[in-house]
Motif scaffolding. Structure first.
Motif, PDB file in Angstrom:
ATOM      1  N   LYS A  27     -27.424 -27.827 -14.752  1.00 33.48           N
ATOM      2  CA  LYS A  27     -27.527 -26.815 -13.692  1.00 33.48           C
ATOM      3  C   LYS A  27     -28.752 -27.099 -12.846  1.00 33.48           C
ATOM      4  O   LYS A  27     -29.806 -27.486 -13.358  1.00 33.48           O
ATOM      5  N   LYS A  28     -28.639 -26.872 -11.536  1.00 37.42           N
ATOM      6  CA  LYS A  28     -29.759 -27.121 -10.633  1.00 37.42           C
ATOM      7  C   LYS A  28     -30.706 -25.931 -10.512  1.00 37.42           C
ATOM      8  O   LYS A  28     -31.846 -26.086 -10.093  1.00 37.42           O
ATOM      9  N   CYS A  29     -30.243 -24.750 -10.823  1.00 38.77           N
ATOM     10  CA  CYS A  29     -31.075 -23.543 -10.872  1.00 38.77           C
ATOM     11  C   CYS A  29     -31.678 -23.157  -9.522  1.00 38.77           C
ATOM     12  O   CYS A  29     -32.841 -22.778  -9.432  1.00 38.77           O
ATOM     13  N   HIS A  30     -30.893 -23.247  -8.478  1.00 40.88           N
ATOM     14  CA  HIS A  30     -31.390 -22.902  -7.141  1.00 40.88           C
ATOM     15  C   HIS A  30     -31.416 -21.397  -6.884  1.00 40.88           C
ATOM     16  O   HIS A  30     -32.283 -20.899  -6.182  1.00 40.88           O
ATOM     17  N   ARG A  31     -30.440 -20.658  -7.424  1.00 39.39           N
ATOM     18  CA  ARG A  31     -30.378 -19.224  -7.138  1.00 39.39           C
ATOM     19  C   ARG A  31     -29.601 -18.501  -8.241  1.00 39.39           C
ATOM     20  O   ARG A  31     -29.027 -19.125  -9.117  1.00 39.39           O
ATOM     21  N   GLY A  32     -29.626 -17.194  -8.145  1.00 38.50           N
ATOM     22  CA  GLY A  32     -28.861 -16.366  -9.080  1.00 38.50           C
ATOM     23  C   GLY A  32     -29.396 -16.408 -10.509  1.00 38.50           C
ATOM     24  O   GLY A  32     -30.593 -16.539 -10.747  1.00 38.50           O
ATOM     25  N   LYS A  33     -28.482 -16.276 -11.452  1.00 39.61           N
ATOM     26  CA  LYS A  33     -28.857 -16.200 -12.867  1.00 39.61           C
ATOM     27  C   LYS A  33     -29.457 -17.499 -13.382  1.00 39.61           C
ATOM     28  O   LYS A  33     -30.327 -17.484 -14.252  1.00 39.61           O
ATOM     29  N   SER A  34     -29.021 -18.637 -12.837  1.00 38.53           N
ATOM     30  CA  SER A  34     -29.610 -19.897 -13.296  1.00 38.53           C
ATOM     31  C   SER A  34     -31.077 -19.995 -12.857  1.00 38.53           C
ATOM     32  O   SER A  34     -31.923 -20.484 -13.605  1.00 38.53           O
ATOM     33  N   HIS A  35     -31.390 -19.512 -11.659  1.00 36.30           N
ATOM     34  CA  HIS A  35     -32.778 -19.477 -11.188  1.00 36.30           C
ATOM     35  C   HIS A  35     -33.601 -18.573 -12.112  1.00 36.30           C
ATOM     36  O   HIS A  35     -34.692 -18.951 -12.563  1.00 36.30           O
ATOM     37  N   LYS A  36     -33.055 -17.394 -12.385  1.00 36.65           N
ATOM     38  CA  LYS A  36     -33.743 -16.443 -13.257  1.00 36.65           C
ATOM     39  C   LYS A  36     -34.019 -17.069 -14.625  1.00 36.65           C
ATOM     40  O   LYS A  36     -35.138 -16.976 -15.138  1.00 36.65           O
TER      41      LYS A  36
END
Length: 75
Positions: free
Chosen positions: A44-53
Motif C-alpha cells: 500500500k502507498k498510504c497516500h490518503r484515507g485509512k492507509s494514511h492513518k
C-alpha cells in the motif's frame, strides 16, 4: 527535529517487543487487520484515507490524521 520514521521491520519488531498482535492493534485503532498487513508488506502507498492513518499511527509516515467527513465540508 523530525522524529525518525520506522521501517516495516521496525514496526513489526515493536509489536513483538510489546507483546501485541497486529490484529489486536488494528482493532484498537479502528483499522482492518488486512490493511495493516498490506502496509507492513509494502503493498500500500498510504497516500490518503485509512492507509494514511495506519502508516502515521505505525510511525512509518510523517503526517497528520484528520478524521473529517468530506460531505460535511461541502455543506
Amino acid at each position: 527535529m523530525k522524529p525518525k520514521l520506522k521501517t516495516a521491520t521496525e514496526a513489526r519488531a515493536e509489536f513483538e517487543h510489546k507483546g501485541l498482535s497486529i490484529a489486536a492493534w488494528s482493532r484498537a485503532n479502528g483499522l482492518h487487520q488486512s490493511l495493516v498487513y498490506e502496509i507492513l508488506a509494502g503493498r500500500k502507498k498510504c497516500h490518503r484515507g485509512k492507509s494514511h492513518k495506519a502508516a502515521v499511527l505505525l510511525g512509518m509516515k510523517a503526517g497528520e490524521i484528520v478524521d473529517q467527513d468530506p460531505l460535511k465540508q461541502a455543506a
